[in-house]
Design an enzyme around this catalytic site. Structure first.
Site, mmCIF file in Angstrom:
data_model
loop_
_atom_site.group_PDB
_atom_site.id
_atom_site.type_symbol
_atom_site.label_atom_id
_atom_site.label_comp_id
_atom_site.label_asym_id
_atom_site.label_seq_id
_atom_site.Cartn_x
_atom_site.Cartn_y
_atom_site.Cartn_z
ATOM 1 N N GLY A 69 50.844 0.292 8.263
ATOM 2 C CA GLY A 69 49.805 1.230 7.594
ATOM 3 C C GLY A 69 50.631 1.397 6.422
ATOM 4 N N THR A 70 52.282 1.804 6.674
ATOM 5 C CA THR A 70 52.991 2.489 5.585
ATOM 6 C C THR A 70 52.699 1.451 4.352
ATOM 7 O OG1 THR A 70 54.722 3.016 6.511
ATOM 8 C CG2 THR A 70 54.973 3.188 4.501
ATOM 9 N N ASN A 156 48.796 12.983 12.694
ATOM 10 C CA ASN A 156 50.107 12.119 14.066
ATOM 11 C C ASN A 156 50.188 13.025 14.516
ATOM 12 O OD1 ASN A 156 50.685 12.572 10.657
ATOM 13 N ND2 ASN A 156 52.680 11.538 11.734
ATOM 14 N N HIS A 204 50.157 -2.144 15.157
ATOM 15 C CA HIS A 204 50.666 -1.400 17.044
ATOM 16 C C HIS A 204 50.330 0.056 17.045
ATOM 17 C CE1 HIS A 204 54.061 1.548 15.124
ATOM 18 N NE2 HIS A 204 52.899 0.766 13.926
ATOM 19 N N THR A 240 52.995 -14.696 2.268
ATOM 20 C CA THR A 240 52.535 -15.146 3.217
ATOM 21 C C THR A 240 52.441 -14.513 4.099
ATOM 22 O OG1 THR A 240 55.004 -17.352 2.206
ATOM 23 C CG2 THR A 240 53.556 -17.438 4.983
ATOM 24 N N CYS A 331 62.749 15.097 11.668
ATOM 25 C CA CYS A 331 64.352 14.924 11.891
ATOM 26 C C CYS A 331 64.573 14.336 10.656
ATOM 27 C CB CYS A 331 64.285 14.377 13.129
ATOM 28 S SG CYS A 331 66.685 14.087 13.144
HETATM 29 N N1 PLP Z 1 49.670 7.010 9.002
HETATM 30 C C1 PLP Z 1 50.358 7.534 10.314
HETATM 31 C C2 PLP Z 1 49.637 8.355 9.716
HETATM 32 C C3 PLP Z 1 51.240 6.989 11.294
HETATM 33 O O1 PLP Z 1 51.250 7.409 11.890
HETATM 34 C C4 PLP Z 1 51.821 6.075 10.383
HETATM 35 C C5 PLP Z 1 53.012 5.668 11.505
HETATM 36 O O2 PLP Z 1 53.011 6.166 12.492
HETATM 37 C C6 PLP Z 1 51.950 5.185 9.328
HETATM 38 C C7 PLP Z 1 51.140 5.676 8.509
HETATM 39 C C8 PLP Z 1 52.378 4.060 9.779
HETATM 40 O O3 PLP Z 1 52.118 3.325 10.312
HETATM 41 P P1 PLP Z 1 52.937 2.014 10.152
HETATM 42 O O4 PLP Z 1 53.780 2.485 11.559
HETATM 43 O O5 PLP Z 1 52.123 0.691 10.743
HETATM 44 O O6 PLP Z 1 54.341 2.173 8.814
#
Ligand code: PLP
Length: 403
Positions: A69-70, A156, A204, A240, A331
């Site tokens: 996600g990041t 989140n 995940h 890759t 944190c």
């Molecule tokens: N965006 C949100 C809203 C999230 O909750 C998270 C992970 O906690 C991320 C992005 C980041 O995803 P990843 O852990 O796959 O890098």
């Protein structure tokens, strides 16, 4: 027996994903190689892409695999900024909600500090919801000068679901691409992946493996790559491909996206039971975030402030009693900082630092809620005492210093 109430951080791998991954791990082959092993790997990647696209209701070419996600969020925010400012250098405004995850928040800050972006932070109300009128007004006030808008589908920390349909309509009318962080929403609530210009997903969070995700990017949308190399993914993302992880991601997405509504109802019922029983134990506790159905709050999210208790002490006490939860605050270098999300909702820093997030998912049962309810009274009593000791020590230090 431990009790896991931190599914929003990561949720256990589904059996179907594990089995698919184990089978894929038995095969060698780079999906870019031209020989038979490479072609077989490519076939597994493309079948997975088709599965994920079908589950999301988009076309396979719109799914760009990333390492989570990041990376998907960074690719959207920076990639859209560079592509849009290259087309028109006067587009220097970026609108982003104050409650974005750091994966969006930090690249937006970075664009402001290093690229001269004019960042407009979108406010939220006391429940953590973006004001669509502010989005419309900002877009109307500076027509043609906005590079992109970023609003997450669901938060989140407090689980509040954003009015994405309305935000997407406002952006479409202004001709500005909207990036949506769908990491917490996809797999939890019904999501129309075709609404925004870009949508970030992480495997995940929906029962797939860690370290793989996707950016759903509308066809024809220009994105400037962050990484350069083999150009494996639409010339936008190089590296890759991790075939077993992608195969596991597809297996989980197919399973989870197929029955979102039915599953969510059960999870929300369990979460509401958790809320009710926690409030019985701690009548002065305060629920943070929106109240309502799937269009208001993520079904697995419970976020509660416990006045007089520090969240780090509560977390450790619950952990030692076998119950795993998350702090409602970020944190930073081991020091609990009040969460930017709670502060944006107008919650004071002391209450923000007394909050916990309990998050439920596909393995959650009533026994998990029972275990929390059994452990919570002693943890609250001890964390409350610890809080009083800390306040007395601070007052003594202030008196000593002549404060
Ligand atoms: N965006 C949100 C809203 C999230 O909750 C998270 C992970 O906690 C991320 C992005 C980041 O995803 P990843 O852990 O796959 O890098």
């Amino acid at each position: 027996m431990r009790t896991y109430l931190d599914h929003a951080a990561t949720t256990p791998l589904l059996d179907c994903a594990r089995e698919a991954m184990v089978a894929a791990l038995a095969h060698t082959g780079n999906a870019s190689s031209l020989h038979a092993a490479g072609r077989a790997a490519r076939r597994r990647v493309e079948e997975s892409r088709e599965t994920i696209a079908a589950a999301l209701g988009v076309t396979p070419s719109e799914v760009i695999f990333t390492a989570g996600g990041t990376e998907a969020d960074n690719l959207a925010v920076k990639g859209l900024w560079w592509a849009r400012t290259a087309q028109d250098p006067t587009r220097r405004r970026v609108l982003a909600s104050r409650i974005e995850h750091h994966a969006v928040l930090d690249p937006v800050h970075w664009l402001g500090e290093h690229e001269g972006a004019e960042v407009v932070w979108l406010d939220v109300d006391a429940e953590g919801r973006v004001d669509v009128e502010q989005v419309r007004a900002e877009l109307a006030a500076h027509p043609g000068q906005t590079a992109l808008v970023a609003v997450m589908w669901a938060n989140n920390e407090v689980g509040t679901v954003q009015p994405i349909t309305e935000v997407a309509a406002a952006c479409a009318q202004a001709g500005v691409p909207l990036h949506v962080d769908g990491v917490q929403a996809v797999g939890s609530i019904p999501v129309d992946a075709a609404l925004p210009a870009t949508l970030a997903i992480s495997a995940h969070k929906l029962g797939g493996p860690v370290g793989v995700g996707a950016l759903v990017a509308r066809r024809g949308l220009e994105l400037t790559p962050l990484t350069h190399g083999g150009g494996q993914e639409r010339q936008v993302r190089s590296g890759t491909l991790d075939v077993p992880a992608i195969v596991g991601f597809a297996a989980a997405a197919e399973r989870v996206l197929g029955d979102v509504v039915a599953r969510s109802a059960g999870t929300a019922a369990l979460r509401d039971e958790l809320f009710g029983r926690v409030l019985e134990i701690a009548p002065d506790s305060i629920v943070n975030g929106a109240v309502g159905g799937l269009d208001a709050r993520l079904p697995g999210n419970a976020h509660v402030s416990f006045p007089g208790c520090e969240s780090d002490a509560l977390l450790m006490l619950l952990d030692s009693a076998g119950v795993e939860v998350s702090m409602g605050s970020a944190c930073s270098a081991g020091v609990p900082e009040p969460s930017h999300v709670l502060l944006a909702m107008g919650i004071d820093p002391v209450r923000a630092r007394s909050s916990l997030r309990f998050s439920l998912g596909h393995t959650s049962t009533r026994a998990d809620v029972d275990a929390l309810v059994a452990a919570l009274p002693a943890a609250l009593a001890r964390a409350g005492r610890a809080g009083q000791v800390r306040i007395s020590a601070q007052m003594a230090a202030a008196a000593r210093d002549g404060g």
